[in-house]
Scaffold this motif. Structure first.
Motif, PDB file in Angstrom:
ATOM      1  N   GLY A   1      80.140  45.593  50.638  1.00 50.16           N
ATOM      2  CA  GLY A   1      78.757  46.025  50.385  1.00 50.16           C
ATOM      3  C   GLY A   1      78.570  46.405  48.924  1.00 50.16           C
ATOM      4  N   HIS A   2      79.538  47.106  48.381  1.00 51.44           N
ATOM      5  CA  HIS A   2      79.452  47.508  46.972  1.00 51.44           C
ATOM      6  C   HIS A   2      79.447  46.295  46.054  1.00 51.44           C
ATOM      7  CE1 HIS A   2      81.249  51.748  47.961  1.00 51.44           C
ATOM      8  NE2 HIS A   2      80.000  51.616  48.369  1.00 51.44           N
ATOM      9  N   ALA A   3      80.379  45.388  46.270  1.00 50.91           N
ATOM     10  CA  ALA A   3      80.431  44.196  45.423  1.00 50.91           C
ATOM     11  C   ALA A   3      79.144  43.393  45.569  1.00 50.91           C
ATOM     12  CB  ALA A   3      81.658  43.355  45.786  1.00 50.91           C
ATOM     13  N   ALA A   4      78.644  43.318  46.794  1.00 57.01           N
ATOM     14  CA  ALA A   4      77.424  42.543  47.048  1.00 57.01           C
ATOM     15  C   ALA A   4      76.228  43.132  46.295  1.00 57.01           C
ATOM     16  CB  ALA A   4      77.131  42.511  48.544  1.00 57.01           C
ATOM     17  N   LEU A   5      76.091  44.446  46.341  1.00 56.74           N
ATOM     18  CA  LEU A   5      74.948  45.079  45.670  1.00 56.74           C
ATOM     19  C   LEU A   5      75.001  44.825  44.169  1.00 56.74           C
ATOM     20  CD1 LEU A   5      74.849  48.485  47.586  1.00 56.74           C
ATOM     21  CD2 LEU A   5      73.196  46.603  47.760  1.00 56.74           C
ATOM     22  N   LEU A   6      76.187  44.920  43.598  1.00 51.76           N
ATOM     23  CA  LEU A   6      76.326  44.660  42.164  1.00 51.76           C
ATOM     24  C   LEU A   6      76.038  43.193  41.855  1.00 51.76           C
ATOM     25  CD1 LEU A   6      79.504  46.798  41.398  1.00 51.76           C
ATOM     26  CD2 LEU A   6      77.231  47.160  40.414  1.00 51.76           C
ATOM     27  N   ALA A   7      76.487  42.315  42.728  1.00 48.45           N
ATOM     28  CA  ALA A   7      76.248  40.889  42.507  1.00 48.45           C
ATOM     29  C   ALA A   7      74.764  40.567  42.611  1.00 48.45           C
ATOM     30  CB  ALA A   7      77.054  40.058  43.510  1.00 48.45           C
TER      31      ALA A   7
ATOM     32  N   ASN B   1      96.181  46.434  47.619  1.00 50.24           N
ATOM     33  CA  ASN B   1      95.023  47.323  47.722  1.00 50.24           C
ATOM     34  C   ASN B   1      93.773  46.570  48.171  1.00 50.24           C
ATOM     35  OD1 ASN B   1      96.207  49.814  46.801  1.00 50.24           O
ATOM     36  ND2 ASN B   1      96.339  48.866  44.781  1.00 50.24           N
ATOM     37  N   ASN B   2      92.777  47.325  48.618  1.00 50.88           N
ATOM     38  CA  ASN B   2      91.499  46.723  49.002  1.00 50.88           C
ATOM     39  C   ASN B   2      90.829  46.022  47.827  1.00 50.88           C
ATOM     40  OD1 ASN B   2      90.292  47.283  51.832  1.00 50.88           O
ATOM     41  ND2 ASN B   2      91.404  49.147  51.334  1.00 50.88           N
ATOM     42  N   GLY B   3      90.222  44.892  48.089  1.00 51.95           N
ATOM     43  CA  GLY B   3      89.516  44.165  47.034  1.00 51.95           C
ATOM     44  C   GLY B   3      88.511  43.188  47.609  1.00 51.95           C
ATOM     45  N   MET B   4      87.445  42.942  46.846  1.00 57.75           N
ATOM     46  CA  MET B   4      86.407  42.001  47.260  1.00 57.75           C
ATOM     47  C   MET B   4      85.807  41.328  46.045  1.00 57.75           C
ATOM     48  SD  MET B   4      85.387  41.695  50.453  1.00 57.75           S
ATOM     49  CE  MET B   4      86.118  42.430  51.908  1.00 57.75           C
ATOM     50  N   ILE B   5      85.360  40.116  46.228  1.00 54.95           N
ATOM     51  CA  ILE B   5      84.531  39.443  45.224  1.00 54.95           C
ATOM     52  C   ILE B   5      83.244  39.046  45.924  1.00 54.95           C
ATOM     53  CG2 ILE B   5      84.272  37.428  43.729  1.00 54.95           C
ATOM     54  CD1 ILE B   5      87.302  37.329  43.516  1.00 54.95           C
ATOM     55  N   ALA B   6      82.110  39.299  45.281  1.00 54.59           N
ATOM     56  CA  ALA B   6      80.824  38.903  45.863  1.00 54.59           C
ATOM     57  C   ALA B   6      80.062  38.063  44.869  1.00 54.59           C
ATOM     58  CB  ALA B   6      80.006  40.142  46.228  1.00 54.59           C
ATOM     59  N   SER B   7      79.323  37.130  45.428  1.00 53.93           N
ATOM     60  CA  SER B   7      78.498  36.282  44.579  1.00 53.93           C
ATOM     61  C   SER B   7      77.190  36.035  45.292  1.00 53.93           C
ATOM     62  CB  SER B   7      79.240  34.967  44.333  1.00 53.93           C
ATOM     63  OG  SER B   7      78.462  34.107  43.536  1.00 53.93           O
TER      64      SER B   7
ATOM     65  N   GLY C   1      73.093  39.279  39.301  1.00 52.92           N
ATOM     66  CA  GLY C   1      73.016  37.825  39.337  1.00 52.92           C
ATOM     67  C   GLY C   1      74.333  37.159  38.971  1.00 52.92           C
ATOM     68  N   ARG C   2      75.405  37.949  38.892  1.00 52.36           N
ATOM     69  CA  ARG C   2      76.709  37.371  38.553  1.00 52.36           C
ATOM     70  C   ARG C   2      77.721  37.735  39.638  1.00 52.36           C
ATOM     71  NH1 ARG C   2      77.157  38.523  32.318  1.00 52.36           N
ATOM     72  NH2 ARG C   2      79.325  37.998  32.665  1.00 52.36           N
ATOM     73  N   PRO C   3      78.793  36.938  39.721  1.00 48.38           N
ATOM     74  CA  PRO C   3      79.827  37.329  40.681  1.00 48.38           C
ATOM     75  C   PRO C   3      80.445  38.656  40.231  1.00 48.38           C
ATOM     76  CG  PRO C   3      80.208  35.108  39.830  1.00 48.38           C
ATOM     77  CD  PRO C   3      79.127  35.707  39.004  1.00 48.38           C
ATOM     78  N   VAL C   4      80.856  39.468  41.207  1.00 49.92           N
ATOM     79  CA  VAL C   4      81.457  40.769  40.899  1.00 49.92           C
ATOM     80  C   VAL C   4      82.730  40.936  41.707  1.00 49.92           C
ATOM     81  CG1 VAL C   4      81.168  43.273  41.026  1.00 49.92           C
ATOM     82  CG2 VAL C   4      79.232  41.831  40.360  1.00 49.92           C
ATOM     83  N   LYS C   5      83.782  41.372  41.022  1.00 45.95           N
ATOM     84  CA  LYS C   5      85.045  41.663  41.710  1.00 45.95           C
ATOM     85  C   LYS C   5      85.284  43.162  41.665  1.00 45.95           C
ATOM     86  CE  LYS C   5      89.117  39.379  41.070  1.00 45.95           C
ATOM     87  NZ  LYS C   5      90.380  38.976  40.409  1.00 45.95           N
ATOM     88  N   ILE C   6      85.583  43.728  42.822  1.00 42.46           N
ATOM     89  CA  ILE C   6      86.043  45.122  42.874  1.00 42.46           C
ATOM     90  C   ILE C   6      87.425  45.116  43.507  1.00 42.46           C
ATOM     91  CG2 ILE C   6      85.650  47.452  43.748  1.00 42.46           C
ATOM     92  CD1 ILE C   6      82.739  46.873  44.030  1.00 42.46           C
ATOM     93  N   VAL C   7      88.405  45.602  42.767  1.00 45.17           N
ATOM     94  CA  VAL C   7      89.755  45.764  43.323  1.00 45.17           C
ATOM     95  C   VAL C   7      90.178  47.191  43.036  1.00 45.17           C
ATOM     96  CG1 VAL C   7      92.163  45.053  43.215  1.00 45.17           C
ATOM     97  CG2 VAL C   7      90.379  43.335  43.018  1.00 45.17           C
ATOM     98  N   TYR C   8      90.620  47.899  44.054  1.00 44.96           N
ATOM     99  CA  TYR C   8      91.029  49.282  43.851  1.00 44.96           C
ATOM    100  C   TYR C   8      92.431  49.339  43.272  1.00 44.96           C
ATOM    101  CZ  TYR C   8      87.151  50.697  46.917  1.00 44.96           C
ATOM    102  OH  TYR C   8      85.919  50.915  47.488  1.00 44.96           O
TER     103      TYR C   8
END
Lengths: 164, 754, 292
Positions: free
Chosen positions: B248-254, B185-191, B258-265
């Motif tokens: 973009g979603h992970a980036a906005l949350l990050a 599935n789609n997934g991203m981590i942003a920091s 101020g913390r890394p964020v992972k979104i995996v569907y």
């Protein structure tokens, strides 16, 4: 005498790839998540969460199972083999070699489950026909290969007479 | 060269060992310290105004990071061609599952309940869900007239042909949405770090697409956005546009937390919310001469783009250009349009418009054959393009392709004629067998001036230990990018395969070699790798450290010496459009693609009249693809593509209700298992192509174009019923047979007969 | 994964009496989970409302097959793999072993249990038509004792069965009296493996002097519960199989079933295929007579 969760994590012990592992987990955590997050064995994958794709397949007491459907408490005392347990001392198992040679792995996400399903098949049927391989792997979905090169890899491994 | 040939042999996959041992790292395998998990609150209605959000009780909202459109530092859009798609819906919703708000929390298990606990009050507006409704304009849901894009392709004089025609054959053909169903599935981590900037890691095809989108969304300059591709578990186009949204979603949350964020569907979310193949409708009207020759025709090609433009103009373009197939059209008018509906935007999927228009054409050819009393084989043979003739866009076929010969080979290998006769004589009562053919082409690389606009840049880097690294933004997601590009580099440098490595696509490390799409990687990017290799050799030779011929060890020594003296160096090669590729973007005429691959596919089917299901018993795929650089990989691409084509034809149906996919689970969206596919027999013809690396042309998408029409043609052969819509399920076959048996009674009365 | 593990409780008593005692103490509170192939799917989808689960996986009292002279008792905790690998089940109850091999993929067959399949009571369940034609009896057990229930009476309505909140199925009893029957099963799904049945048939029949002496037809996915086609059986029984009877049986079956339109298929398709499956079976039954 029973093991229970009681709103708290409990200690659960089982063998993974020949090593004893003890985790503190909620009883209803999925074995898949415990393997991946508690034990860092990320080779087992989640593709669907409903037992359809087989990416989460592991061997539990010699049986192929979908780890996304197993509460970890039910794995207590079990003997589990994941993809990380196949190669020994850096030497690839025969199936891993034939997968490489025949193009059985493209994107690789179904590969761990697929290889374990093949291990399981060859244990039960050491010299399977192509039809038996097709059927034996029909619980593992692959979107990349169209299956043929996987089937060839398993057939070749069978001819070499080794499941692991 | 002293080394064994590398190009043309099946060398080991570069990252293969990691894949078979479970060491390959996909985005969900990575955890960063202090990482939060993210989730998306999505619209439940297809269209309307957002009135109010209510955050339900029983959730400790203070512990959550909540992002709304107000938190967007830059422009609230996912930049692609247009900026019409918001990153988060702002006041207005245009499709079910549209992202509204983002949540993050350290405990991933708390997110599903939290998402459920956000209730949204809407003022619903009427929504539209089909191309026909969109055309009617009873609701205008996008722009002034629901139309994302139109193209007009004209060749010759169409209007006079009707008078001279012996036959005028019409037909309408439709294809449904198809889910890419990559197993990962789609997934991203942003920091985000205020000094370093934004970094995202994820499952994606096009690092620089994501990079561009994040710059605009987060209002960051080029050097403060970094995109890193992780091992990607299948893509097929489904990770061409969408990753920019989830990044973009992970980036906005990050950025907010101020913390890394992972979104995996999970699978349900991925299926419901992300892109699918564009549904299509093609109308043909063709003027035919008595001997079967096409005199001219009109083709109307329409695709459903969903709620926002995304890449619909490009899908439309490719579909329109391929709509005439591998045949000679003395004159043709192709009117193409992409229209808006209130469904999640449709997107790239292997083939990218061509499987849709080629399905229509190849069904139409059989239809024409029937009207004329010619065979399916003859109608094609008589109309095949030959070298020197021009395509529908006026492109001259330069290469010595002999489609008749390709056809003959396909017929021979599949025993087409023998089987067809045998089936006709021996049809059983309970099962009917049939044979079907499809002939087609697929242009490799970006259309027209596309490659020139991309201006792809490729690098080869010499490292201090004397090894060489390929630097491209082209991504590996199963098709063998890494392997083939290293083969090319090694061969071009005169080295061994193991002497060359490839950098993981990281926008900080690699130049922009363009997106990994359009079957361009081997042909276009590979060619640039070859050119960059020339640059390396020239530099080393000019420095006096290397002779004209050398061993791998001598090369390594020379590199080490050069780097010690001059520092690490790179050879860069930039795409330049060859002079013979001339394209008029206004009139949509000229050389649409640098190269075409050509193919003829043959399907043998059995229709079981107890269950009305179709099994494909044998499948032959013959294609001319220029040089085959890696036989095992190439074969794997064809087989995998045919498997997806079989799914497109017979199994994969998206069930829609009010714009939302209802069957978003693997249990109910049916893709073929190993038990559902025959042996797919693959053959390659090789004509050298000057533009591609070592003569290669693109092959990734080609196999998607042929299976569906070949199969449906075979079903018509078996049942003598024409089906013009896919997916074609047993239920559809039953309904058609029931209607044929009792034409004046509707199928639904089958139940009440006793 | 949409559930929160800490919201749930799972206990593993290691004996059947311990499980039954728990169920008796708090009837309706504890949800038994065996292999989990149904429960865990609901759980992961965030749709499992029952928060307390008691594991009955691998209980020795339930995961056993006892062979007696006149009947076999298949423990409810037997997996599909257990069934498909058992010699007597394969030889004498082939409809059940065949259904076991159709249910999901191998990984699910290794964990899914026959008892779970029955209690879950999906009308699409693959094994249940076989139990109907074999006229199975269920041994239901609780702290209060044991009772035998004919399987034909077990399903009350869609996903509603006779089982009491404090009861488990201990075993499925099958009488060993079908050696001379011609057994045939067919499943129609969306694909050849790992498919939920759109229609499935389990059939047993016996001819004597060319006349149908006994016929049992059961189907899944054509009604709220697994269905014995007693109406179709009635018009076939006592007759010779000829094309007229086959056609009559086809149309009777099509009319007798009560399928619905759902996400997987249409009512009219299911009804027609039901008729076709019955017709196909009768033709095979007649052919096998001619071959002996």
């Amino acid at each position: 005498m029973s093991e229970s969760s009681q709103d708290a994590r409990c200690e659960i012990a089982f063998t993974v790839n020949g090593q004893l592992a003890t985790v503190r987990a909620y009883a209803m955590e999925r074995l898949l998540d415990v393997l991946r997050h508690e034990l860092g064995l990320t080779g087992t994958k989640e593709g669907c969460g409903e037992g359809e794709c087989g990416s989460c397949s592991v061997l539990m007491d010699g049986s192929l199972v979908n780890s996304c459907l197993i509460p970890v408490l039910q794995a207590s005392g079990a003997n589990i083999v994941t993809i990380e347990g196949l190669a020994s001392d850096g030497h690839l198992a025969v199936l891993q070699q034939t997968f490489l040679e025949y193009g059985g792995a493209q994107c690789g996400i179904c590969t761990p489950g697929m290889i374990l399903a093949a291990v399981h098949l060859l244990t039960k049927k050491p010299c399977p026909t192509l039809e038996e391989i097709r059927e034996g792997l029909s619980g593992n979905l692959c979107r990349c290969t169209g299956y043929m090169q996987i089937i060839e890899a398993v057939a070749e491994a069978g001819r070499h007479g080794a499941a692991t | 060269m002293k080394n064994a040939p590398i190009v043309g042999t099946s060398v080991p996959r570069i990252e293969g060992r990691d894949k078979v041992t479970g060491l390959a790292r996909y985005v969900d395998d990575m955890v960063l310290p202090g990482m939060l998990y993210g989730a998306t609150v999505r619209s439940r209605i297809p269209r309307g105004k957002i009135k109010e959000f209510t955050f339900g009780p029983d959730i400790d909202w203070k512990a959550f990071v909540i992002v709304s459109p107000r938190d967007i530092p830059g422009k609230n859009c996912i930049a692609l061609i247009e900026d019409d798609q918001p990153c988060l819906a702002d006041g207005l919703v245009n499709h079910p599952e549209e992202p509204l708000l983002l949540l993050a929390h350290p405990d991933r298990h708390l997110l599903p309940k939290a998402v459920e606990a956000v209730s949204v009050e809407y003022d619903p507006m009427p929504a539209i869900f089909s191309m026909e409704e969109s055309e009617k304009l009873s609701q205008v849901v996008w722009g002034a007239d629901n139309t994302f894009k139109t193209y007009l392709i004209e060749k010759g004089e169409v209007d006079p042909v009707w008078e001279n025609a012996d036959y005028v054959v019409e037909g309408e053909y439709t294809t449904g949405a198809q889910e890419q169903l990559y197993i990962e599935n789609n997934g991203m981590i942003a920091s985000f770090d205020p000094q370093q900037g934004l970094t995202v890691w994820g499952s994606l095809q096009c690092p620089y697409y994501v990079h561009k989108a994040l710059m605009k969304l987060c209002n960051l300059p080029e050097n403060r956005v970094r995109v890193v591709q992780m091992e990607t578990g299948g893509a097929f186009g489904g990770k061409e546009e969408y990753p920019s949204m989830i990044a973009g979603h992970a980036a906005l949350l990050a950025m907010k937390s101020g913390r890394p964020v992972k979104i995996v569907y999970d699978r349900m979310e991925d299926m419901a919310a992300t892109t699918k193949r564009h549904p299509s409708r093609t109308r043909h009207r063709t003027a035919i001469r008595r001997d079967g020759k096409i005199l001219g025709g009109e083709i109307e090609f329409t695709i459903d783009g969903g709620a926002y433009e995304t890449l619909s103009p490009v899908v439309l373009s490719r579909g329109a250009i391929h709509a005439g197939g591998p045949y000679y059209w003395p004159s043709v008018r192709i009117r193409a349009k992409a229209v808006a509906t209130n469904t999640p935007p449709h997107g790239a999927f292997r083939g990218f418009g061509a499987p849709q228009s080629l399905f229509a054409l190849e069904r139409h050819m059989d239809h024409i054959a029937e009207v004329l009393g010619l065979s399916s084989v003859e109608i094609r043979r008589r109309n095949f393009l030959t070298p020197g003739q021009t395509t529908t866009t006026g492109q001259t076929v330069q290469e010595e392709i002999d489609l008749g010969k390709l056809l003959d080979r396909a017929l021979e290998v599949s025993h087409y004629h023998t089987k067809k006769e045998k089936f006709a004589e021996n049809q059983q009562e309970r099962s009917k067998k049939g044979m079907g053919v499809a002939a087609f082409l697929h242009g490799a690389g970006f259309t027209g001036s596309g490659e020139r606009y991309l201006g792809s840049l490729v690098g080869l880097e010499v490292c201090s230990d004397g090894s060489v690294r390929v630097l491209v933004s082209s991504t590996e997601f199963g098709q063998g990018t890494k392997t083939v590009l290293c083969q090319i580099a090694a061969e071009a440098l005169g080295l061994r395969y193991e002497d060359v490595g490839i950098a993981q696509p990281d926008t900080r490390e690699v130049p922009n070699s363009g997106p990994t799409v359009a079957s361009r990687t081997v042909m276009v990017v590979g060619k640039l790798v070859q050119s960059a290799a020339v640059g390396i050799r020239q530099t080393l030779t000019a420095s006096g450290k290397l002779g004209e011929s050398y061993s791998s060890d001598e090369f390594r020594v020379a590199c080490r010496a050069y780097v010690a003296e001059h520092g690490k160096f790179r050879s860069l090669a930039r795409y330049e459009q060859p002079d013979d590729i001339v394209w008029d973007e206004e009139k949509y005429r000229g050389s649409a693609y640098a190269a075409f691959a050509w193919a003829v596919y043959v399907a043998e089917v059995t229709v079981d009249l107890v269950t009305y299901s179709v099994s494909v018993d044998d499948f032959v795929a013959i294609q001319e693809v220029g040089k085959v650089l890696h036989p095992v990989l190439a074969k794997g691409q064809i087989i995998g593509g045919v498997a997806q084509g079989v799914g497109f034809a017979l199994y994969e149906k998206v069930i829609w209700e009010n714009g939302r996919m209802q069957n978003g689970q693997m249990t109910n969206y049916i893709m073929p298992t190993s038990a559902d596919l025959p042996d797919i027999r693959v053959f390659f013809e090789e004509l050298n192509n000057v533009h591609g690396a070592f003569g290669a042309k693109g092959i990734g998408e080609l196999p998607m174009d042929g299976p569906a029409p070949a199969i449906v043609n075979a079903i018509e052969d078996a049942l003598h019923i024409a089906f013009d819509s896919i997916p074609l399920l047993p239920e559809d076959i039953f309904d058609a047979l029931a209607k044929r048996a009792v034409p004046e009674i509707a199928p639904s009365s089958a139940q009440g007969q006793q | 994964m949409r559930a929160r593990p800490s919201d749930y409780e799972l206990v593993i008593p290691h004996t059947l009496p311990a499980v039954l005692s728990l169920l008796a103490q708090e009837p309706g509170v504890w949800l038994p989970i065996a292999g989990g192939t149904d429960v865990m799917v609901q759980y992961a989808a965030g749709k499992l409302d029952r928060r307390k689960l008691v594991s009955i996986w691998n209980l020795p009292e339930l995961r056993r097959i006892d062979v007696f002279a006149a009947e076999i008792q298949i423990g409810a905790g037997c997996t599909y793999t257990d069934l498909s690998e058992h010699e007597v089940v394969n030889r004498e109850f082939t409809l059940l072993s065949r259904a076991a091999r159709w249910t999901g993929g191998i990984a699910n067959q290794n964990r899914g249990t026959i008892g779970g399949n029955i209690v879950n009571a999906s009308p699409a369940a693959d094994s249940l038509p076989a139990l109907l034609v074999y006229e199975a009896e269920l041994l239901l057990v609780s702290a209060r004792g044991e009772r035998r229930v004919p399987y034909t009476e077990f399903h009350i309505d869609y996903r509603k069965t006779q089982i009491a909140p404090d009861e488990l199925i201990r075993a499925i009893c099958l009488k060993r009296r079908f050696p001379e029957y011609y057994a045939h099963a067919r499943k129609v799904g969306a694909r050849n493996a790992q498919a939920i049945a759109k229609v499935c048939l389990a059939a047993l029949g016996r001819l004597a002097d060319g006349v149908v002496e006994d016929i049992r037809l059961a189907m899944g996915s054509v009604a709220p519960v697994p269905l014995r086609l007693t109406g179709t059986e009635r018009i076939v029984k006592g007759n010779r199989i000829d094309s007229w009877l086959v056609q009559l049986a086809r149309t009777t079956a099509t009319a007798e079933v009560q399928p619905i339109d759902d996400i997987r298929s249409s009512a009219r398709y299911r009804a027609a295929v039901a008729g076709n499956l019955v017709a196909e079976y009768l033709e095979q039954l007649e052919r096998c007579r001619n071959e002996t």
